[in-house]
Write a protein that holds these residues in place. Structure first.
Motif: not given
Length: 261
Positions: A1-15, A20-28, A93-96
């Motif tokens: 299974m392809t390893a996923l990249l990750s990042a924390d996302v804070e929104a509305r005081g929650l984390t 996403w995968t290497n082949g997917t554009p990073p968020p944004g 979170a998706l908007k941010s």
């Protein structure tokens, strides 16, 4: 299974966490003109039981998974969160992350989260895909729902899917699971879904006792652009057992309903 990249996302005081995968554009940095898929897990679990489906979808389109606050080792909120709270978190979170327009794919309680996110940001959600939707009207108390889940795991699922689910439950811990379980049970899925104004695919395994055929058909008829698809021979965690068939059904639905719009 392809390893996923990750990042924390804070929104509305929650984390929470986005993956996403290497082949997917990073968020944004998503590509224009392609459907963008966002996968949302259910109660107690994480992106891991969606990973096979994520990999298949990501081979052709930008695809992201979320680990929601309180689950998958993310920080536990200081209070019980409603389904509406989770929906608002997902939308913000998706908007941010700069993800402007997307197809929400929710599984089990993730169906409820996806509905609320769609109601929160209707102009951003292109389609809803609701897999194994809860809570079936046959299981409207915790005992019946728990029995349905237990029997599905015992009789319908593979050792690998059960291992992922059980270890995720342990990581979530009983306190947060039991905090959110009444929220799941009380959410009026059918009533809230009727307010959604985008194409909706209801997807279930043909052997899924958690989301039965009559309940799933009723949900598909709760919206003007609803459709029901069954994946033959599998239970509640169809996306782990038959990821290619599930991905094909999702892509076909998105393609067909996009042309209609």
């Amino acid at each position: 299974m392809t390893a996923l990249l990750s990042a924390d996302v804070e929104a509305r005081g929650l984390t929470g966490r986005i993956l996403w995968t290497n082949g997917t554009p990073p968020p944004g940095a998503q590509a224009n003109g392609e459907p963008v898929y966002v996968l949302i897990h259910g109660i107690g679990v994480s992106h891991r039981y969606l990973a096979r489906l994520h990999a298949v979808l990501a081979a052709g389109s930008p695809t992201y998974s979320l680990d929601l606050p309180g689950f998958a080792g993310t920080p536990k909120p200081g209070r019980q969160l409603s389904v509406e709270d989770y929906g608002a978190y997902i939308a913000e979170a998706l908007k941010s992350c700069g993800i402007e327009s997307y197809v929400l794919v929710g599984h089990s309680m993730g169906v409820q989260f996806a509905i609320e996110a769609a109601l929160c940001e209707p102009e951003r959600v292109q389609h809803l895909v609701l897999m194994g939707p809860v809570v079936d009207s046959r299981h409207k108390n915790i005992g019946r729902q728990s029995l349905a889940l237990f029997l599905d795991g015992l009789l319908r699922e593979s050792p690998s899917s059960n291992w992922i689910v059980v270890t995720d439950y342990l990581r979530c811990g009983p306190r947060w699971y039991l905090t959110e379980l009444p929220v799941m049970m009380e959410y009026p899925t059918e009533k809230r879904l009727a307010n959604v104004d985008v194409p909706v695919l209801i997807l279930r395994g043909s052997r899924d006792h958690v989301a039965g055929p009559e309940w799933s058909l009723r949900l598909s008829r709760a919206v003007p652009q609803g459709r029901l698809v069954e994946i033959n021979g599998v239970g509640h965690v169809a996306q782990h057992m038959r990821p290619q068939a599930v991905a094909d059904a999702i892509r076909s639905f998105v393609s067909a309903t996009s042309r209609q719009n």
